[in-house]
Design an enzyme around this catalytic site. Structure first.
Site, PDB file in Angstrom:
ATOM      1  N   PRO A  91       0.967  -1.327   0.078  1.00  0.00           N
ATOM      2  CA  PRO A  91       0.117   0.187   0.002  1.00  0.00           C
ATOM      3  C   PRO A  91       0.723   1.450   0.088  1.00  0.00           C
ATOM      4  O   PRO A  91       0.277   2.316  -0.216  1.00  0.00           O
ATOM      5  CB  PRO A  91      -0.839  -0.359   1.440  1.00  0.00           C
ATOM      6  CG  PRO A  91      -0.743  -1.530   1.902  1.00  0.00           C
ATOM      7  CD  PRO A  91       0.531  -2.085   1.307  1.00  0.00           C
ATOM      8  N   GLU A 118       0.682  -9.794   6.971  1.00  0.00           N
ATOM      9  CA  GLU A 118       1.352  -9.041   7.870  1.00  0.00           C
ATOM     10  C   GLU A 118       2.401  -8.036   7.132  1.00  0.00           C
ATOM     11  O   GLU A 118       2.379  -8.106   5.770  1.00  0.00           O
ATOM     12  CB  GLU A 118       2.269 -10.192   8.474  1.00  0.00           C
ATOM     13  CG  GLU A 118       3.001 -11.088   7.525  1.00  0.00           C
ATOM     14  CD  GLU A 118       2.684 -12.554   7.908  1.00  0.00           C
ATOM     15  OE1 GLU A 118       2.281 -13.242   6.926  1.00  0.00           O
ATOM     16  OE2 GLU A 118       2.825 -13.023   9.172  1.00  0.00           O
ATOM     17  N   ARG A 156      -0.435  -7.937 -21.394  1.00  0.00           N
ATOM     18  CA  ARG A 156      -1.225  -7.586 -22.765  1.00  0.00           C
ATOM     19  C   ARG A 156      -0.351  -6.434 -23.542  1.00  0.00           C
ATOM     20  O   ARG A 156      -0.917  -6.224 -24.702  1.00  0.00           O
ATOM     21  CB  ARG A 156      -2.712  -7.138 -22.398  1.00  0.00           C
ATOM     22  CG  ARG A 156      -2.831  -6.003 -21.341  1.00  0.00           C
ATOM     23  CD  ARG A 156      -4.369  -5.864 -20.947  1.00  0.00           C
ATOM     24  NE  ARG A 156      -5.246  -5.628 -22.090  1.00  0.00           N
ATOM     25  CZ  ARG A 156      -4.998  -4.269 -22.732  1.00  0.00           C
ATOM     26  NH1 ARG A 156      -4.425  -3.544 -22.465  1.00  0.00           N
ATOM     27  NH2 ARG A 156      -6.030  -4.380 -23.601  1.00  0.00           N
ATOM     28  N   ASP A 171      -6.320   1.811 -26.408  1.00  0.00           N
ATOM     29  CA  ASP A 171      -6.849   1.352 -25.155  1.00  0.00           C
ATOM     30  C   ASP A 171      -7.375   3.010 -24.395  1.00  0.00           C
ATOM     31  O   ASP A 171      -6.450   3.742 -24.511  1.00  0.00           O
ATOM     32  CB  ASP A 171      -6.147   0.755 -24.119  1.00  0.00           C
ATOM     33  CG  ASP A 171      -5.869  -0.599 -24.353  1.00  0.00           C
ATOM     34  OD1 ASP A 171      -6.580  -1.255 -25.213  1.00  0.00           O
ATOM     35  OD2 ASP A 171      -5.085  -1.293 -23.905  1.00  0.00           O
TER      36      ASP A 171
HETATM   37  C1  JD8 Z   1       0.664  -6.197  -0.027  1.00  0.00           C
HETATM   38  C2  JD8 Z   1      -0.065  -7.504   3.281  1.00  0.00           C
HETATM   39  C3  JD8 Z   1      -2.101  -6.413   3.927  1.00  0.00           C
HETATM   40  C4  JD8 Z   1      -3.305  -4.868   5.478  1.00  0.00           C
HETATM   41  C5  JD8 Z   1      -0.931  -3.561   6.363  1.00  0.00           C
HETATM   42  C6  JD8 Z   1       0.407  -4.793   5.005  1.00  0.00           C
HETATM   43  C7  JD8 Z   1      -1.042  -3.459  -3.020  1.00  0.00           C
HETATM   44  N1  JD8 Z   1      -3.475  -1.510  -3.276  1.00  0.00           N
HETATM   45  C8  JD8 Z   1      -2.854  -2.259  -2.114  1.00  0.00           C
HETATM   46  N2  JD8 Z   1      -3.920  -2.133  -1.095  1.00  0.00           N
HETATM   47  N3  JD8 Z   1      -3.451  -3.108  -0.142  1.00  0.00           N
HETATM   48  C9  JD8 Z   1      -2.092  -3.599  -0.626  1.00  0.00           C
HETATM   49  C10 JD8 Z   1      -1.540  -4.812  -0.063  1.00  0.00           C
HETATM   50  C11 JD8 Z   1      -1.729  -5.148   1.290  1.00  0.00           C
HETATM   51  C12 JD8 Z   1      -1.178  -6.102   1.936  1.00  0.00           C
HETATM   52  C13 JD8 Z   1       0.181  -6.572   1.210  1.00  0.00           C
HETATM   53  C14 JD8 Z   1      -0.227  -5.249  -0.668  1.00  0.00           C
HETATM   54  C15 JD8 Z   1       0.814  -7.415   2.141  1.00  0.00           C
HETATM   55  N4  JD8 Z   1      -1.131  -6.454   3.161  1.00  0.00           N
HETATM   56  C16 JD8 Z   1      -2.056  -5.058   4.609  1.00  0.00           C
HETATM   57  C17 JD8 Z   1      -3.404  -3.679   6.575  1.00  0.00           C
HETATM   58  C18 JD8 Z   1      -2.184  -3.702   7.330  1.00  0.00           C
HETATM   59  N5  JD8 Z   1      -0.869  -4.803   5.519  1.00  0.00           N
HETATM   60  C19 JD8 Z   1      -2.081  -3.195  -2.063  1.00  0.00           C
HETATM   61  N6  JD8 Z   1      -0.129  -3.578  -3.960  1.00  0.00           N
END
Ligand code: JD8
Length: 246
Positions: A91, A118, A156, A171
């Site tokens: 995130p 995690e 793609r 696109d």
């Molecule tokens: C990887 C675990 C869960 C839940 C912190 C990290 C991307 N756009 C996106 N939204 N969420 C992710 C994403 C979430 C992930 C992981 C990507 C590994 N989590 C979160 C909340 C607490 N962990 C993502 N790309």
């Protein structure tokens, strides 16, 4: 292109890559996608991939060793000419876009790392990862679905993956406009008729109608996209007219 994906949930990747466009691209050897189970790179009896966070707090943290070792095996397998992007889905990454997909599609190899539930030991980000990507501002439970989104958008764009009739340059999000409305038979369905112009056979007029529809739809739903779209003078005038209160 070769794509290697590191994950704790290899099963999640089964159906998307054995369906449709992907399967065809893999069969035709335009891309190779290898899924690696991070657990296979542990050495203890319990195949431990996570541990308690230093400093305390809820949740677990992915240990650095299996991830470093998995990536190092991949690096040793190949003599990549040029750098090897090692992408962490998180995130906290830069927001994924068509522009980034295009940029990634130029590499011959990509490594994607997916955490789940995690967090991940910061030393992985600092000393292994070369790029961090997020697919959007919402919370997923892991990086797997995000990795699939990235891989779909990149694959793609590879030469030969789309049929000859479809061009990725047309696109929406490459042209900078949303798509125009589309219709097929029947000509009238439940009293709802297909726009007359599409039946006219006048191709210039149809093209103009579609461009207008794409522009007015973009203005209404995603006005910020119009700032970056490539519009001719006439189209810019159309935008100004559409902006006037009706
Ligand atoms: C990887 C675990 C869960 C839940 C912190 C990290 C991307 N756009 C996106 N939204 N969420 C992710 C994403 C979430 C992930 C992981 C990507 C590994 N989590 C979160 C909340 C607490 N962990 C993502 N790309």
């Amino acid at each position: 292109m070769q794509i290697d994906i590191l994950t704790l949930f290899p099963q999640m990747f089964q159906s998307p890559f054995s369906t449709g466009l992907f399967q065809r691209a893999i069969d035709r050897k335009l891309v190779r996608v290898d899924i690696h189970d991070i657990r296979d790179y542990t050495h203890d009896k319990h195949r431990t991939v996570d541990d308690y966070p230093y400093g305390g707090g809820a949740g677990m943290v992915l240990k650095p060793e299996p991830i470093f070792e998995a990536v190092e095996v991949l690096k040793s397998e190949i003599s990549t000419d040029g750098e090897l992007p090692i992408i962490l889905l998180t995130p906290q990454g830069r927001l994924f876009s068509q522009q980034i997909a295009l940029e990634l599609s130029k590499h011959s190899r990509l490594v994607l790392i997916c955490g789940h539930y995690e967090g991940i030991d910061e030393r992985v980000r600092e000393h292994l990862v070369t790029d961090e990507i997020s697919i959007g501002d919402y919370v997923l439970s892991g990086g797997e679905l995000a990795a699939m989104v990235v891989v779909d958008a990149v694959v793609r764009l590879l030469p030969g993956v789309l049929g000859s009739e479809a061009s990725p340059l047309d696109d929406s999000h490459t042209t900078g406009l949303l798509e125009y409305p589309q219709y097929t038979r029947p000509q009238v369905y439940r009293d709802w008729a297909v726009p007359e112009v599409l039946l006219s056979g006048n191709h210039a007029q149809i093209a103009e109608w579609r461009r207008e529809q794409a522009i007015s739809r973009t203005l209404k739903r995603r006005p910020e996209l119009l700032d970056k779209a490539n519009l001719c003078l006439q189209e810019k005038q159309l935008v100004e007219r559409l902006k006037q209160p009706q």
